[in-house]
Scaffold this motif. Structure first.
Motif, short mmCIF file in Angstrom:
data_model
loop_
_atom_site.label_atom_id
_atom_site.label_comp_id
_atom_site.label_asym_id
_atom_site.label_seq_id
_atom_site.Cartn_x
_atom_site.Cartn_y
_atom_site.Cartn_z
N SER A 58 0.83 -1.20 0.00
CA SER A 58 0.00 0.00 0.00
C SER A 58 0.87 1.26 0.00
CB SER A 58 -0.94 0.00 1.20
OG SER A 58 -0.19 0.10 2.39
N PHE A 59 2.02 1.19 0.67
CA PHE A 59 2.94 2.33 0.69
C PHE A 59 3.37 2.68 -0.73
CE2 PHE A 59 7.02 4.46 1.16
CZ PHE A 59 6.79 5.32 2.21
N LEU A 60 3.72 1.66 -1.49
CA LEU A 60 4.17 1.89 -2.87
C LEU A 60 3.03 2.40 -3.75
CD1 LEU A 60 6.52 -1.19 -3.39
CD2 LEU A 60 7.18 1.18 -3.01
N ILE A 61 1.83 1.87 -3.49
CA ILE A 61 0.66 2.35 -4.27
C ILE A 61 0.43 3.83 -3.99
CG2 ILE A 61 -1.86 2.17 -4.50
CD1 ILE A 61 -1.50 -0.89 -4.02
N TYR A 62 0.48 4.18 -2.70
CA TYR A 62 0.28 5.59 -2.33
C TYR A 62 1.41 6.46 -2.91
CZ TYR A 62 -3.76 5.39 0.76
OH TYR A 62 -5.03 5.29 1.25
N LEU A 63 2.63 5.94 -2.93
CA LEU A 63 3.76 6.70 -3.46
C LEU A 63 3.57 6.96 -4.96
CD1 LEU A 63 6.39 7.82 -2.26
CD2 LEU A 63 7.55 5.79 -3.11
N ALA A 64 3.13 5.92 -5.66
CA ALA A 64 2.86 6.09 -7.10
C ALA A 64 1.75 7.11 -7.31
CB ALA A 64 2.48 4.74 -7.71
N ALA A 65 0.72 7.01 -6.47
CA ALA A 65 -0.40 7.97 -6.58
C ALA A 65 0.09 9.39 -6.32
CB ALA A 65 -1.50 7.59 -5.59
N LEU A 66 1.01 9.51 -5.38
CA LEU A 66 1.56 10.84 -5.05
C LEU A 66 2.24 11.46 -6.28
CD1 LEU A 66 2.42 12.83 -2.62
CD2 LEU A 66 4.58 11.63 -2.76
N PHE A 67 3.06 10.67 -6.96
CA PHE A 67 3.74 11.16 -8.16
C PHE A 67 2.73 11.56 -9.24
CE2 PHE A 67 7.70 9.13 -6.60
CZ PHE A 67 8.54 10.21 -6.79
N LEU A 68 1.72 10.73 -9.40
CA LEU A 68 0.72 11.02 -10.43
C LEU A 68 -0.05 12.30 -10.10
CD1 LEU A 68 -0.67 7.48 -11.27
CD2 LEU A 68 0.67 8.98 -12.74
N PHE A 103 -5.18 10.69 4.09
CA PHE A 103 -5.84 9.39 3.97
C PHE A 103 -4.89 8.25 4.31
CE2 PHE A 103 -9.22 11.71 2.04
CZ PHE A 103 -10.34 10.93 2.27
N TYR A 104 -3.62 8.40 3.96
CA TYR A 104 -2.66 7.35 4.31
C TYR A 104 -2.52 7.26 5.82
CZ TYR A 104 1.37 4.34 4.27
OH TYR A 104 2.20 3.26 4.49
N SER A 105 -2.45 8.41 6.46
CA SER A 105 -2.30 8.44 7.92
C SER A 105 -3.53 7.84 8.60
CB SER A 105 -2.08 9.88 8.37
OG SER A 105 -1.85 9.91 9.74
N LEU A 106 -4.71 8.17 8.09
CA LEU A 106 -5.94 7.62 8.67
C LEU A 106 -5.96 6.09 8.57
CD1 LEU A 106 -8.55 10.16 7.28
CD2 LEU A 106 -7.99 9.80 9.68
N GLY A 107 -5.42 5.59 7.49
CA GLY A 107 -5.47 4.15 7.28
C GLY A 107 -4.33 3.37 7.90
N HIS A 108 -3.21 4.02 8.20
CA HIS A 108 -2.03 3.27 8.61
C HIS A 108 -1.41 3.72 9.93
CE1 HIS A 108 -2.48 2.51 4.31
NE2 HIS A 108 -1.90 1.36 4.55
N SER A 146 -5.53 -5.53 0.97
CA SER A 146 -5.73 -6.66 1.85
C SER A 146 -5.03 -6.44 3.18
CB SER A 146 -5.20 -7.92 1.18
OG SER A 146 -3.84 -7.74 0.89
N ALA A 147 -5.45 -7.22 4.19
CA ALA A 147 -4.94 -7.03 5.55
C ALA A 147 -3.46 -7.34 5.66
CB ALA A 147 -5.72 -7.92 6.50
N ASN A 148 -2.93 -8.16 4.75
CA ASN A 148 -1.52 -8.55 4.88
C ASN A 148 -0.55 -7.56 4.25
OD1 ASN A 148 -2.10 -8.94 2.26
ND2 ASN A 148 -1.56 -11.12 2.18
N THR A 149 -1.06 -6.37 3.84
CA THR A 149 -0.14 -5.41 3.21
C THR A 149 0.69 -4.71 4.28
OG1 THR A 149 -1.86 -3.74 3.24
CG2 THR A 149 -1.53 -4.97 1.20
#
Lengths: 255, 164
Positions: B3-13, B36-41, B161-164
């Motif tokens: 999820s960190f990498l997904i959010y990082l990619a989203a950040l660049f976009l 949103f990342y902070s709320l989730g993690h 998923s929960a295992n991320t």
């Protein structure tokens, strides 16, 4: 929870310490590294736009006619773009013939992503001979100066940026002042004595006294006199000669 | 990590979207993403992501270490701790908090630039600033729908998923 707070506090202290430690050590390769995200941004942007272009103009299974229509639409867009680009390049060439200090032309590929700074990024850097504090201009007027110069890219601080100040004079009255950016679409001309007659539409040109901008370059026109009777100086709003939101190519002038 | 990498990619976009496609008043979409990342993690991961997002944003503006690094880091901590105080969490509350965080973030950057550069930056009360707050509020509602913020705590997108 207590452990988390300790970790956060330590992290924050490291951030503050590093901000002071690194303020004066930024140079060379570190600057190159700092601009890397922007290059990634540019590349990802072109990939995203390419994806949507392919999506929009993908061949339709319904028939060749529709495909042909798509091709024609693409061709027409390309023709219009080429025509506009030709017009802009013709203007740049005119500037080249007018200015003996003309150095090169460059294409703008990005702007600052935030509302705080007015900067552009161009596709030429020190590999192309670009240096810091070169003057960026269009046929309409000066737009700013180069600031960070990397291998193949350079940033231009626009005259409307908060970090910009240019020594100027009013063309009509010859009164000298400083043109400062405020982060908006217009600039402010300061230190013009209040007894000098200023009129809307007066041309503002560089005076050359700052040692950066050669004298006689057009920067803008007086748009409004914000205050004239409150103190010993006028505060004058100046509209840049070149609309700063629509720049696609710039010409660089040598020093 | 995924999820960190997904959010990082989203950040660049999102930054690319802002830099290339929006002229004039711009939203601060990286800030909304950090919230949103902070709320989730959680606060620690959120703070780390906030600092990284701020570092990237500052780099793109020509700083190595600048105001965004601190403001995004603090934004991540604050939003998570605000969220913990509320039993109920919905789109409107989320939007209100992000609106407040956006205003606070702008105030922080304004005073940071004023303190370190010695030059007066654009006004904090300008139309551009107001538009940024409005844009971010709208983006918060959109992100709430797209990322998926359930009533559970901490929030996590259904597709992660929960295992991320």
């Amino acid at each position: 929870m207590y452990k988390n707070k300790v970790v956060i506090a330590i992290f924050f202290v490291i951030l503050i310490a590093s901000s002071f430690a690194f303020r004066n050590i930024i140079s060379g390769r570190v600057e190159d590294a700092s601009i890397y995200p922007l290059i990634v941004i540019e590349e990802s942007a072109s990939k995203v736009s390419g994806f949507f272009r392919r999506l929009l103009f993908a061949p339709d299974s319904e028939g060749k006619l529709r495909e042909k229509l798509g091709e024609l639409a693409r061709d027409r867009t390309s023709c219009v773009e080429a025509e506009l680009e030709n017009a802009r390049l013709r203007e740049a060439l005119q500037l080249k013939s007018e200015r003996p200090d003309y150095f090169t032309a460059a294409e703008v590929f990005a702007r600052d992503h935030s509302n705080w700074f007015q900067t552009l990024w161009i596709d030429k850097g020190f590999n192309d001979g670009v240096k810091k504090d070169m003057i960026a201009a269009t046929r309409s007027g000066v737009i700013g100066r180069t600031h960070k110069v990397l291998g193949d890219r350079a940033s231009i601080v626009l005259i409307s940026d908060v970090n910009s100040a240019v020594a100027v004079r009013l063309q009509a009255s010859r009164a000298e002042g400083i043109l400062e950016g405020r982060g908006g679409r217009t600039c402010y001309l300061k230190y013009i004595p209040s007894d000098v007659k200023v009129e809307t539409g007066d041309a503002v040109i560089s005076s050359g006294l700052d040692g950066l901008f050669p004298d006689g370059l057009l920067l803008g026109y007086v748009a409004d006199i914000v205050s004239s009777d409150a103190g010993i100086f006028h505060v004058i709003e100046v509209k840049p000669a070149q609309e700063l939101d629509v720049i696609e190519e710039v010409s660089l002038l040598g020093r | 990590m995924k999820s960190f990498l997904i959010y990082l990619a989203a950040l660049f976009l999102l930054m690319a979207f802002q830099a290339v496609f929006i002229s004039g008043a711009k939203p601060d979409l990286p800030l909304v993403l950090v919230c949103f990342y902070s709320l989730g993690h959680g606060a620690v991961l959120g703070g780390a992501f906030g600092a990284l997002a701020g570092f990237i944003a500052d780099s793109a503006s020509g700083f190595l270490i600048g105001p965004n690094l601190f403001s995004k880091f603090l934004a991540a901590l604050f939003i998570y701790n605000f969220r913990r105080k509320f039993f109920v969490w919905n789109a409107v509350l989320c939007m209100l908090f992000i609106t407040g965080i956006t205003a606070a973030d702008m105030a922080f950057i304004f005073f940071y630039i004023r303190m370190f550069s010695g030059i007066e930056p654009p006004s904090l009360f300008s139309l551009t600033a107001a538009l940024q707050v409005v844009y971010n509020s709208a983006a918060a509602l959109l992100f709430y729908r797209v990322i998926g913020a359930e009533d559970g705590f901490p929030q996590r997108a259904p597709w992660m998923s929960a295992n991320t």
